[in-house]
Scaffold this motif. Structure first.
Motif, PDB file in Angstrom:
ATOM      1  N   SER A 104       0.866  -1.184   0.000  1.00  0.00           N
ATOM      2  CA  SER A 104       0.000   0.000   0.000  1.00  0.00           C
ATOM      3  C   SER A 104       0.898   1.228   0.000  1.00  0.00           C
ATOM      4  N   SER A 105       0.370   2.322  -0.514  1.00  0.00           N
ATOM      5  CA  SER A 105       1.180   3.543  -0.608  1.00  0.00           C
ATOM      6  C   SER A 105       1.732   3.904   0.760  1.00  0.00           C
ATOM      7  N   VAL A 106       0.891   3.826   1.762  1.00  0.00           N
ATOM      8  CA  VAL A 106       1.344   4.230   3.094  1.00  0.00           C
ATOM      9  C   VAL A 106       2.170   3.121   3.755  1.00  0.00           C
ATOM     10  N   ARG A 140       0.497  -9.384  -1.520  1.00  0.00           N
ATOM     11  CA  ARG A 140       0.098 -10.377  -2.521  1.00  0.00           C
ATOM     12  C   ARG A 140       1.028 -10.461  -3.732  1.00  0.00           C
ATOM     13  N   ASP A 175      -2.221 -12.927   2.086  1.00  0.00           N
ATOM     14  CA  ASP A 175      -3.532 -12.555   1.552  1.00  0.00           C
ATOM     15  C   ASP A 175      -4.485 -12.401   2.735  1.00  0.00           C
ATOM     16  N   ALA A 176      -4.946 -11.186   2.954  1.00  0.00           N
ATOM     17  CA  ALA A 176      -5.825 -10.909   4.092  1.00  0.00           C
ATOM     18  C   ALA A 176      -7.103 -11.750   4.051  1.00  0.00           C
ATOM     19  N   GLY A 206      -6.145  -2.839   3.082  1.00  0.00           N
ATOM     20  CA  GLY A 206      -7.462  -2.207   3.110  1.00  0.00           C
ATOM     21  C   GLY A 206      -8.084  -2.235   1.725  1.00  0.00           C
ATOM     22  N   SER A 218      -7.080   2.051  10.737  1.00  0.00           N
ATOM     23  CA  SER A 218      -8.521   2.189  10.644  1.00  0.00           C
ATOM     24  C   SER A 218      -8.787   3.434   9.801  1.00  0.00           C
ATOM     25  N   TYR A 272     -17.693   0.807   3.760  1.00  0.00           N
ATOM     26  CA  TYR A 272     -16.282   0.895   4.165  1.00  0.00           C
ATOM     27  C   TYR A 272     -16.202   1.432   5.604  1.00  0.00           C
ATOM     28  N   LYS A 279     -14.441  -0.131   9.053  1.00  0.00           N
ATOM     29  CA  LYS A 279     -13.428   0.570   9.853  1.00  0.00           C
ATOM     30  C   LYS A 279     -13.935   0.822  11.280  1.00  0.00           C
ATOM     31  N   GLY A 326      -7.144  10.638   8.047  1.00  0.00           N
ATOM     32  CA  GLY A 326      -8.177  11.352   7.298  1.00  0.00           C
ATOM     33  C   GLY A 326      -7.908  11.074   5.828  1.00  0.00           C
ATOM     34  N   MET A 358      -5.636  10.706   2.640  1.00  0.00           N
ATOM     35  CA  MET A 358      -4.240  10.559   2.221  1.00  0.00           C
ATOM     36  C   MET A 358      -4.237  10.399   0.706  1.00  0.00           C
ATOM     37  N   THR A 370      -3.273   8.589  -1.927  1.00  0.00           N
ATOM     38  CA  THR A 370      -2.732   7.250  -2.215  1.00  0.00           C
ATOM     39  C   THR A 370      -3.509   6.615  -3.370  1.00  0.00           C
TER      40      THR A 370
END
Ligand SMILES: NC(=O)c1ccc[n+]([C@@H]2O[C@H](COP(=O)([O-])OP(=O)(O)OC[C@H]3O[C@@H](n4cnc5c(N)ncnc54)[C@H](OP(=O)(O)O)[C@@H]3O)[C@@H](O)[C@H]2O)c1
Length: 251
Positions: A15-17, A37, A63-64, A93, A142, A156, A160, A187, A189, A191
């Motif tokens: 993920s970007s973050v 993944r 894999d979540a 996410g 979250s 979504y 969360k 908040g 981001m 991404t």
């Protein structure tokens, strides 16, 4: 059992973050396990981290949504570090278009499973291990979307909200075991998840700035953080709007 303090598992590391969180830990000399993944892409990221920060960095498939694999994944993390990891950050996410999630239950379920069920499945395994060891940290991303349901993304947001409540209970359970649980509520981001959305620039953080605040908070032992910090005050106002008024808002 011994704890390798400066080791961290990042689940959803592409993920970007997540990439930026890995960078922040590596700057501080942590050994990192990147999980996600796309193993080839993870290897490229690991090579980059190793060259830039001279830390050890390994990769594992994760894999979540494959809940049955999470026990084996935990064993791989311990094996990779040769010890119990110092902490885990859950970054995976999924946010689908709200209208699609309303019409198609498979999309809604994927949203709930990626953001909530996958986190519960994985983090319970880390929780049991850290509890037994009497140390460790568990952090998960979250969202402010979980603070109050809005028509524009309530499926979504529900996932969360569940994650936030889960982490609160986990923190309460693990306090006496000296295990730290951090709820991270970003908040906006900038991404891949929000690509193409009209985000208000003054309220939007870069993944790098957000990750810096997140890792600092994890290392100082925070409980719940908003990123950037001012989202705490924005969400306080939003939570205080009376329901009779909130239900009429185009929000
Ligand atoms: N961007 C925002 O404004 C914002 C705000 C609040 C909270 N957040 C949360 O921040 C976290 C990071 O998101 P981001 O903004 O960095 O977006 P992102 O780049 O889209 O990251 C989402 C990551 O989740 C991974 N993922 C999805 N399904 C997965 C699965 N089944 N197994 C493993 N990994 C899976 C994706 O992996 P692949 O690369 O394999 O697709 C992707 O790397 C998410 O939890 C998100 O909900 C984001």
């Amino acid at each position: 059992m011994l704890i390798s303090r400066k080791t961290v598992v990042i689940a959803g590391a592409l993920s970007s973050v997540g990439r930026a969180i890995a960078d922040q830990f590596a700057r501080r000399g942590f050994s990192i396990l990147l999980a996600g993944r796309d193993v080839d892409e993870l290897k490229c990221l690991a090579d980059d981290i190793k060259v830039r920060h001279e830390v050890s960095c390994s990769v594992r498939f994760f894999d979540a949504l494959d809940f049955a694999s999470h026990g084996g994944f935990l064993d791989q993390c311990v094996e990779s570090f040769g010890n119990t990891p110092g902490g885990v950050v859950y970054c995976a996410g999924y946010m689908a278009d709200q209208e699609l999630a309303q019409m198609d239950f498979a999309t809604a379920k994927r949203t709930l499973d990626t953001n909530l069920s996958g986190a519960v499945s994985l983090l319970e395994k880390f929780a049991a291990l850290f509890e037994e060891c009497g140390s460790g940290f568990i952090a998960a991303l979250s969202s402010v979307a979980g603070d109050r349901g809005r028509k524009s993304n309530y499926i979504y947001g529900a996932a969360k909200a569940g994650l936030t409540a889960y982490l609160s209970g986990l923190r309460n359970r693990l306090y006496s075991a000296n295990v730290q649980v951090i709820t991270i509520k970003p908040g906006f981001m900038d991404t891949a998840m929000t690509w193409g959305m009209p985000l208000p620039a003054p309220l939007t953080a870069s993944p790098e700035a957000a990750a810096k605040a997140m890792v600092k908070a994890i290392l100082r032992g925070a409980n719940v953080i908003y990123v950037p910090f001012f989202w705490r005050w924005i969400m306080m106002i939003i939570r205080y709007i009376p329901e009779w008024q909130f239900k009429k808002m185009n929000i």
